[in-house]
Design an enzyme around this catalytic site. Sequence first.
Site, PDB file in Angstrom:
ATOM      1  N   ASP A  67       1.113  -1.355   0.036  1.00 27.57           N
ATOM      2  CA  ASP A  67      -0.202  -0.118  -0.031  1.00 27.57           C
ATOM      3  C   ASP A  67       1.015   1.198  -0.029  1.00 27.57           C
ATOM      4  O   ASP A  67       2.063   1.114   0.264  1.00 27.57           O
ATOM      5  CB  ASP A  67      -0.699   0.005   1.378  1.00 27.57           C
ATOM      6  CG  ASP A  67      -0.248  -0.371   2.418  1.00 27.57           C
ATOM      7  OD1 ASP A  67       1.196  -0.236   2.489  1.00 27.57           O
ATOM      8  OD2 ASP A  67      -1.112  -0.629   3.429  1.00 27.57           O
ATOM      9  N   ASN A 136      -7.915   0.084  14.084  1.00 20.73           N
ATOM     10  CA  ASN A 136      -9.311  -0.053  13.748  1.00 20.73           C
ATOM     11  C   ASN A 136      -9.524  -1.470  12.899  1.00 20.73           C
ATOM     12  O   ASN A 136     -10.693  -1.527  12.415  1.00 20.73           O
ATOM     13  CB  ASN A 136      -9.861   1.412  13.072  1.00 20.73           C
ATOM     14  CG  ASN A 136      -9.286   1.357  11.467  1.00 20.73           C
ATOM     15  OD1 ASN A 136      -8.107   0.665  11.147  1.00 20.73           O
ATOM     16  ND2 ASN A 136      -9.499   2.213  10.893  1.00 20.73           N
ATOM     17  N   HIS A 138      -7.957  -2.232  10.333  1.00 18.24           N
ATOM     18  CA  HIS A 138      -7.608  -2.389   8.784  1.00 18.24           C
ATOM     19  C   HIS A 138      -6.633  -3.465   8.577  1.00 18.24           C
ATOM     20  O   HIS A 138      -5.690  -3.636   9.362  1.00 18.24           O
ATOM     21  CB  HIS A 138      -7.535  -0.993   8.320  1.00 18.24           C
ATOM     22  CG  HIS A 138      -6.411  -0.265   8.600  1.00 18.24           C
ATOM     23  ND1 HIS A 138      -6.067   0.876   8.998  1.00 18.24           N
ATOM     24  CD2 HIS A 138      -4.781  -0.779   8.758  1.00 18.24           C
ATOM     25  CE1 HIS A 138      -4.791   1.405   9.242  1.00 18.24           C
ATOM     26  NE2 HIS A 138      -4.150   0.252   8.998  1.00 18.24           N
ATOM     27  N   GLU A 143      -9.852  -0.194   4.860  1.00 15.49           N
ATOM     28  CA  GLU A 143     -10.286   0.578   6.157  1.00 15.49           C
ATOM     29  C   GLU A 143     -11.936  -0.155   6.237  1.00 15.49           C
ATOM     30  O   GLU A 143     -12.446  -0.972   5.774  1.00 15.49           O
ATOM     31  CB  GLU A 143     -10.840   2.226   5.997  1.00 15.49           C
ATOM     32  CG  GLU A 143      -9.567   2.891   5.746  1.00 15.49           C
ATOM     33  CD  GLU A 143      -8.650   3.111   6.910  1.00 15.49           C
ATOM     34  OE1 GLU A 143      -8.915   2.460   8.084  1.00 15.49           O
ATOM     35  OE2 GLU A 143      -8.000   4.041   6.910  1.00 15.49           O
TER      36      GLU A 143
END
Length: 241
Positions: A67, A136, A138, A143
């Site tokens: 990424d 979170n 991810h 996401e």
Amino acid sequence: MNLKKFADHNTLSQFTAEYIAKKINQKPDSLLCLASGDTPIETYHRFVALVQAGKVDISQCTFVGLDEWVGFGPDDAGSCSYYVYRDLFNPLHLRPDQIHVFDAKADDLATECKRIDAVIRSKGGLDLLLVGMGMNGHIALNEPGTPFNLGCHVVELAESTKTVGQKYFTSQTELTKGITIGLRHLAEARDVILLVSGEKKASILRQALTGPITEEVPASIIQTRPNAHVWVDAAAGSLVS
């Protein structure tokens, strides 16, 4: 999924480095996608040492970037690819043809996504995917709410990701979007390793491994992969058994 706990981060890192080396020795022309971030850095240092010691030959391997922050590249300190080049690609002295990372400065990011999708497809899929997990839940920059069936795509970053991402930069930096491989690639990869380290990840790790499989917790997709490896240090794994 196979959960394995390690006494500390160093033990986790050595085991992971040796595992990557073993997989390459079994398939010398492997296609690997390896995460950036803090958690795998020590793994990469130890893997580089194995290569330098002649324990594994990476000359036929291909590496795909996981990424990147949109608008940043390998020459920008703080970018995802900056750290992968610093800790892995450059010390391994990889040839340019062995490396395929997102050009997150490209004018046409959709075409860039198709390019990386095509690289993965041309090699018959990922042989080894190593990922971490965000606070979170991810995976890469997928996401919460990202469909599990996406390939490479551009994503609007969650506020927590923008905040945590600041630690990679020496000054306040505006982060808005990311470009990332998709969770479809994780589902299709031949071998998947999820590395998690540190007490602060314990709660979200428990949710990902024992809660419902949901796109709201992207890392929960790991539950759908019976042979995936979830390797954690004692602190991260304190709430799971």
